[in-house]
Design a protein around this motif. Structure first.
Motif: not given
Ligand code: URP
Ligand code: ZN
Ligand code: ZN
Length: 462
Positions: A425-431, A394-402
């Motif tokens: 604009k966005g990156r994985p928070h938890v994988v 699973l990829v918990v994805y943070d769309p607010t990351y810059r």
């Protein structure tokens, strides 16, 4: 080992809904609202975040003896980079030179390099760089062991390329075994003749690489391959399709009923031939085959992805340092090791330029970066979706990351990035990989060697 992912927005190739996901013993065991978990479970708060199925890169090179050198990554560095970037499974090409040992030895060699060293799950496409009776037997055994796709090269004559007679028999064997044939399509003789002509004219810089492999040379390769696929009714997959001319040949074949699927690369969607024209030999960082194309092709491929004419976005990750490796081609572009590495950045770039710029919806994004690869290569629904019983990738994805991409911060074993300074604009928070947290906020936190060789279904049994 159990994990509860709470309050995420779950996106698969077909669905978009909010729920919790509970994972136990490597699998997804429950999906629902307000799930609870035992006190020892890891809890991940996914509020405001997407939860995607682990992404799959269906075309990478990690161990690769090529053009007089070796690709720079190891399975450890590549899998760490993959996981930080949200890719939880990759499919590596076993590329043994046609003049070397039996193909079975190649399979063992590549397996030995990956097993015990990869942090993410992996499998292989078996390159057929020679075909005779003995090799047919070895390929049959390799397929039985769960490697259910072949790779053929129409390019790279003398290294990986095969003759038409061998291609004919490879297609026949693949049909018989129910496996899919992935193919690098460029006419090797035309490439060789054009390389010689350009060098004789004193055209030696990286910018001339494109002119040695123009779009028609790729389109001819596609046409050629699909003629053989049509004869036997073999299922085919065109790797690294770069230009409108090649895509047109695939679409024409589809109209005739040929069973062909198309892969493009993140590089072709975002980079263009002007990058290989950069001064001071910087262009060599952007030399790969087929070459980066005219920018007008990019919109054609975004459209084709949206409409399903192109199935997957891969990387063809093939890492060679600028210093000492790309530099081997100073004064002769034909000696620049081919490849533009991008394993770590594929998902963030596709999200930034595909989803954020309105070119892809979230479902299509997941489909072309994960689900289609799982379906085509016999991994679905174990991989490529979020469902009860699926592997807990699973990829918990943070769309607010810059942030910005840089070789100074990437996990690849490489001295440059083709995307240096690009904003994401966005990156994985938890994988997670089979229920274990393997990356968190740009850092690898997993276990090297835990990655499994995946045994895949044959096409016939799908
Ligand atoms: O330039 C490329 N694509 N390098 C890797 C080898 C291949 O052709 O896939
Ligand atoms: Zn290739
Ligand atoms: Zn490749």
């Amino acid at each position: 080992m159990s994990i509860l992912i709470k309050n995420g927005r779950i996106i698969t190739a077909e669905q978009d809904y909010s729920a919790d996901i509970y994972c136990e013993d490597e699998h997804i065991t429950r999906i629902g609202k307000q799930l609870d978990a035992p006190p020892n479970a890891t809890v991940v708060d996914a509020t405001g975040k997407y939860v995607f199925p682990g992404f799959i890169d269906p075309h990478v090179h990690i161990y690769l003896p090529f053009m007089g050198t070796f690709a720079k990554d190891t399975h450890e560095s590549a899998s760490k980079a993959a996981l930080v970037g949200g890719t939880t499974t990759f499919i590596e090409m076993i590329c043994q030179s046609c003049s070397e040992q039996p193909l079975a030895d190649g399979f063992e060699l590549w397996r030995g390099k990956a097993e015990g060293n990869s942090a993410c799950d992996f499998t292989f496409h078996q390159a057929v760089t020679r075909l005779d009776k003995e090799t047919e037997g070895q390929l049959t055994e390799i397929v039985r062991s769960g490697i259910t796709s072949f790779k053929v090269f129409l390019a790279y004559k003398g290294a990986f390329g095969i003759s038409d007679e061998e291609l004919y028999h490879t297609m026949r064997l693949a049909k018989k075994l129910g496996v899919i044939v992935t193919a690098h399509c460029e006419n090797a003789d035309a490439v060789l003749a054009l390389q010689q002509k350009l060098l004789a004219e004193g055209k030696t810089g990286p910018e001339w690489h494109y002119w040695s492999r123009p779009p028609r040379v790729e389109a001819e390769g596609v046409h050629h391959l699909l003629t053989f696929a049509e004869i036997h009714g073999t299922h085919c997959y065109l790797v690294h399709t770069s230009c409108e001319e090649a895509l047109q040949e695939a679409l024409l074949a589809m109209q005739r009923g040929v069973n062909v699927r198309v892969e493009t690369l993140i590089q072709y969607l975002l980079l263009d031939k002007s990058h290989a024209e950069l001064p001071n030999f910087e262009g060599s960082k952007y030399v790969m085959s087929p070459p980066l194309r005219d920018k007008r092709n990019q919109e054609i491929f975004w459209n084709a992805l949206r409409q399903g004419f192109v199935s997957t976005v891969a990387t063809d990750h093939a890492p060679f340092d600028f210093k000492g490796q790309k530099e081997m081609g100073r004064g002769d572009f034909t000696k620049i090791p081919n490849g533009i590495p991008s394993l770590e950045d594929r998902i963030n770039l596709l999200y930034t330029h595909g989803v954020c710029e309105g070119r892809l919806d979230l479902n299509t994004f997941v489909d072309c970066a994960s689900t289609q690869a799982a379906k085509l290569f016999g991994l679905y629904p174990r991989k490529g979706t979020i469902a009860i019983g699926s592997d807990a990738d699973l990829v918990v994805y943070d769309p607010t990351y810059r942030g910005t991409i840089s070789a100074r911060t990437h996990h690849l074993n490489l001295d440059y990035s083709a995307f240096e300074g690009w904003e994401i604009k966005g990156r994985p928070h938890v994988v997670t990989v089979r229920g274990e947290v393997a990356a968190r906020d740009g850092k690898f936190v997993g276990t090297v060697g835990r990655g499994k060789l995946l045994k895949r279904d044959t096409h016939a049994s799908r």
